[in-house]
Each structure stands twice: as structure tokens, then as C-alpha cells.
Design a protein around this motif. Structure first.
Motif, PDB file in Angstrom:
ATOM      1  N   LYS A  58       2.181   1.592  -3.198  1.00  0.00           N
ATOM      2  CA  LYS A  58       0.920   2.237  -4.271  1.00  0.00           C
ATOM      3  C   LYS A  58       0.910   3.877  -4.113  1.00  0.00           C
ATOM      4  O   LYS A  58       0.702   4.432  -5.058  1.00  0.00           O
ATOM      5  CB  LYS A  58      -0.147   1.422  -4.179  1.00  0.00           C
ATOM      6  CG  LYS A  58      -0.280   0.200  -4.811  1.00  0.00           C
ATOM      7  CD  LYS A  58      -1.565  -0.772  -4.447  1.00  0.00           C
ATOM      8  CE  LYS A  58      -1.400  -2.107  -5.067  1.00  0.00           C
ATOM      9  NZ  LYS A  58      -2.718  -2.671  -4.772  1.00  0.00           N
TER      10      LYS A  58
ATOM     11  N   ILE B 144       0.883  -1.186   0.118  1.00  0.00           N
ATOM     12  CA  ILE B 144       0.198  -0.014  -0.009  1.00  0.00           C
ATOM     13  C   ILE B 144       0.801   1.194  -0.117  1.00  0.00           C
ATOM     14  O   ILE B 144       0.646   2.304  -0.569  1.00  0.00           O
ATOM     15  CB  ILE B 144      -0.809   0.215   1.252  1.00  0.00           C
ATOM     16  CG1 ILE B 144      -1.844  -1.335   1.248  1.00  0.00           C
ATOM     17  CG2 ILE B 144      -1.730   1.043   1.412  1.00  0.00           C
ATOM     18  CD1 ILE B 144      -2.718  -1.515  -0.042  1.00  0.00           C
TER      19      ILE B 144
ATOM     20  N   LEU C 133      -7.430   3.218  -1.993  1.00  0.00           N
ATOM     21  CA  LEU C 133      -6.025   3.232  -1.232  1.00  0.00           C
ATOM     22  C   LEU C 133      -6.339   4.098   0.188  1.00  0.00           C
ATOM     23  O   LEU C 133      -5.780   3.962   0.979  1.00  0.00           O
ATOM     24  CB  LEU C 133      -5.239   4.146  -1.819  1.00  0.00           C
ATOM     25  CG  LEU C 133      -4.303   3.521  -3.052  1.00  0.00           C
ATOM     26  CD1 LEU C 133      -3.419   4.612  -3.971  1.00  0.00           C
ATOM     27  CD2 LEU C 133      -3.769   2.241  -2.183  1.00  0.00           C
TER      28      LEU C 133
ATOM     29  N   ASP D  64      -7.848   1.340   1.831  1.00  0.00           N
ATOM     30  CA  ASP D  64      -6.530   0.327   2.366  1.00  0.00           C
ATOM     31  C   ASP D  64      -5.535   0.836   3.343  1.00  0.00           C
ATOM     32  O   ASP D  64      -4.794  -0.016   3.821  1.00  0.00           O
ATOM     33  CB  ASP D  64      -6.272  -0.179   1.061  1.00  0.00           C
ATOM     34  CG  ASP D  64      -7.116  -0.746   0.050  1.00  0.00           C
ATOM     35  OD1 ASP D  64      -8.030  -1.474   0.659  1.00  0.00           O
ATOM     36  OD2 ASP D  64      -6.882  -0.922  -0.886  1.00  0.00           O
ATOM     37  N   PHE D  65      -5.515   2.494   3.260  1.00  0.00           N
ATOM     38  CA  PHE D  65      -4.537   2.861   4.196  1.00  0.00           C
ATOM     39  C   PHE D  65      -4.945   2.366   5.825  1.00  0.00           C
ATOM     40  O   PHE D  65      -3.927   2.149   6.415  1.00  0.00           O
ATOM     41  CB  PHE D  65      -4.653   4.186   4.119  1.00  0.00           C
ATOM     42  CG  PHE D  65      -3.716   4.989   5.051  1.00  0.00           C
ATOM     43  CD1 PHE D  65      -2.478   5.406   4.619  1.00  0.00           C
ATOM     44  CD2 PHE D  65      -4.067   5.571   6.302  1.00  0.00           C
ATOM     45  CE1 PHE D  65      -1.437   6.090   5.249  1.00  0.00           C
ATOM     46  CE2 PHE D  65      -3.040   6.225   7.366  1.00  0.00           C
ATOM     47  CZ  PHE D  65      -1.875   6.512   6.705  1.00  0.00           C
TER      48      PHE D  65
END
Length: 334
Positions: free
Chosen positions: A248, A245, A264, A267-268
Motif C-alpha cells: 500500500k 502495508i 498507513l 499501520d506502519f
């Protein structure tokens, strides 16, 4: 913008000029302040010093006690939940807050408890109508930078505070100044910008500054505490932020599709930690939702939790690095 603190002897002409201005509202409850002070102090001087405070943004002129006596009365109801020694230690902290949409209630709670008389606020965003489901402000505040507005709210509680404002937000150019000139004792990180969230943590880690972040999770909270002051070898977000992550995020650009950026952001934090409804909402942003949903109860909870952990860290109490979950839906009846 700071309030103007005026001495009745030294600034007599300035006070006189402000008093005759019909567009300025005068607040003078000094007599009641003194009566409250007498309940706290055994002896109160007949020649008690007072000050006048002028707030240019709302054109209010207030007559109040001097700094020491003002604080004595204002914070008197903290005792003995907070002892005098603890109060002094908490007050002497320097706290930096990045992202005042979430950081605002934390700043206010910390101020109300008399903590961190010196703070730094960083945000480049202004207050908008869509913030009014969770940001305590008035219609007259629309369009005001959130760092500036938060500082004004702090000064209206305690005009003797010292707030340094970074109204262009955090950037690669000012991260070091924000963290280390002078060095802050605690970073409360609540920005939306993912690359900057990582970079400021890397610098905080280098300077051994603890980081506190509280994330709304429906009606609950996710609290992330990184005690870089105790262990500068900790992984970012205690390892909950995975390397793929981070990679990305480092490759984000203006060409990155919006949905990828939204994913993102989810997903962080890690989708496995988010409520089912919040997870589904990420897929709807840009389609039927204009942004990631946030609600007022989690916003005000953030303020209490940020202040609680900021005080415990300041007092060297046992606050371990890690991820903490607070969920109102799981409260138990006794």
C-alpha cells in the motif's frame, strides 16, 4: 555552516578583528578550563595550546582548550561508567540520522557522551512554533532547517565535531551517498516519509548497516532495532511491517486521500502496539487535530534511548534485533 576554529598564532589578525567587533560576544573562561584540566592530568604544560572558536550564527567568539584537552575535560565525568577504551570506540563511530525532529535529542545525547565525532544529518523541514512542545530550541531558531539547527547545537557543545548536513532531506538520488560515502556505522531513521522509510532500510540492508528507530507512544516508546550488520536476511522491521502495508505504501501518490496516508502511518507501526489514546488520535487528524500528537517526555526519552543503544551497538555489546517497549505508565515502585 561550521564554527571557525582559529589558531592564536596562525590566525592572530582574524582573532584581533573579531575581538574589536562590538556585535560579537566574547567568552573566555580558559583559566577555569586549565584548572579543571590540572585535576585530570598529572602534568599540564605552561605552554598549553588553546584555540578561539567563532560561531557565526550567534556571533560568539569563545576561547577554549585545544581539541585533546577540551575533550579530556568535557568527557571526564563519563569515567568510569564509560571506560577510555569504550569512549574511543564510541567516538570513532560514524552515525547517520534522518529526521531531526525526533533525531535531534538523540544527536544531542550522543554528542554529550562524546560518541560519533562524525555524523550525518538529513532533514528538509524547518523549525516551527508547533514543534516547541518537544523540540528544545529558542524563538530565534524559528525557520531554521532542523538538520542545520541540530548541527549548530552539536557544535556549541563540541566545535571539533564533523557534521555533514543534507538539508534537502533524503531522496532516491542521495540515499547511497548518505549511507555509503563514507559508510556509516549506524543509521538512526526517524523520517515521516513512508516510502523513503522503506527504501532507506532496503539500502541499509544491502550495505549491512544496522538501523535504529524510536517511536513515541504516548508517554512511552517503541524501539525497533534491525541488525542488518549481523544478519542481512532480516525482514524489514523484523517482520512487524507486513507485506500488505509495504504494498500500500508503494502505491502512495499525490492523489491518495489524507486519511489513508494517516492510517498507513499508524499501520506502519502496527495499531496493536500503540496506546489507546494514540490510536484514537489517528482518526482525529485533519478533523480536530492538526497532526499526530507527540509530547516532550517521550521526545527526551528518545534521546536517552537512542544514545544508549547507539553506544551498545558501537561497543559490540549484546543488542538483539527486535522490538522493545518502554512504557512509563508501567513503572513499578519498590
Amino acid at each position: 555552516m561550521k564554527p571557525e576554529i582559529l589558531n592564536p598564532s596562525r590566525d592572530k589578525e582574524r582573532i584581533k578583528k573579531l575581538k574589536v567587533d562590538k556585535n560579537i560576544k566574547i567568552i573566555d573562561f580558559l583559566d577555569t578550563h586549565i584548572e579543571e584540566l590540572k585535576k585530570i592530568k598529572k602534568e599540564v604544560s605552561h605552554n598549553l595550546e588553546s584555540v578561539w572558536v567563532y560561531y557565526p550564527w550567534n556571533r560568539i567568539l569563545a576561547h577554549i582548550l585545544n581539541e585533546d584537552d577540551y575533550r579530556s575535560v568535557r568527557l571526564s565525568r563519563n569515567k568510569n561508567l564509560i571506560t577510555d577504551k569504550e569512549q574511543e570506540k564510541f567516538s570513532n563511530q560514524v552515525i547517520g540520522i534522518t529526521g531531526l525532529n525526533v533525531g535531534n535529542p538523540g544527536a544531542i545525547c550522543i554528542t554529550l557522551e562524546g560518541g560519533a565525532e562524525r555524523m550525518k544529518f538529513a532533514d528538509n523541514d524547518v523549525l516551527e512554533l508547533s514543534n516547541f512542545n518537544r523540540f528544545r530550541a529558542s524563538l530565534g531558531d524559528l525557520g531554521v532547517n532542523k538538520a542545520v539547527l541540530s548541527a549548530q547545537q552539536v557544535y556549541e557543545i563540541d566545535p571539533f565535531y564533523d557534521i555533514e548536513i543534507f538539508n534537502e532531506g533524503i531522496s532516491d538520488e542521495n540515499i547511497v551517498k548518505f549511507l555509503n560515502e563514507p559508510k556509516i556505522d549506524l543509521l538512526i531513521e526517524e523520517m515521516d516519509n513512508l516510502p523513503l522509510k522503506i527504501r532507506i532500510r532496503e539500502r541499509a540492508k544491502y550495505y549491512k548497516i544496522p538501523v535504529l528507530m524510536v517511536t513515541g507512544n504516548g508517554p512511552g516508546l517503541i524501539v525497533d532495532i534491525e541488525r542488518f550488520d549481523l544478519d542481512s536476511n532480516l525482514p524489514l522491521l523484523n517482520g512487524y511491517l507486513k507485506n500488505d502495508i509495504i504494498d500500500k505504501i508503494s502505491k502512495l501518490s499525490s492523489e491518495t486521500p489524507m486519511q489513508e496516508k494517516i492510517n498507513l502511518m499508524r499501520d506502519f507501526m502496527g495499531k496493536e502496539f500503540l496506546t489507546e489514546r494514540l490510536n484514537k488520535s489517528f482518526d482525529l487528524v485533519g478533523k480536530i487535530l492538526v497532526g499526530i500528537p507527540q509530547i516532550s517526555e517521550s521526545s527526551f526519552l528518545r534521546g536517552a534511548v537512542l544514545s544508549y543503544f547507539a553506544r551498545r551497538i558501537a561497543l559490540d555489546q549484546d543488542v538483539k534485533s527486535g522490538r522493545y517497549i518502554l512504557n512509563l505508565d508501567s513503572l513499578n515502585i519498590i
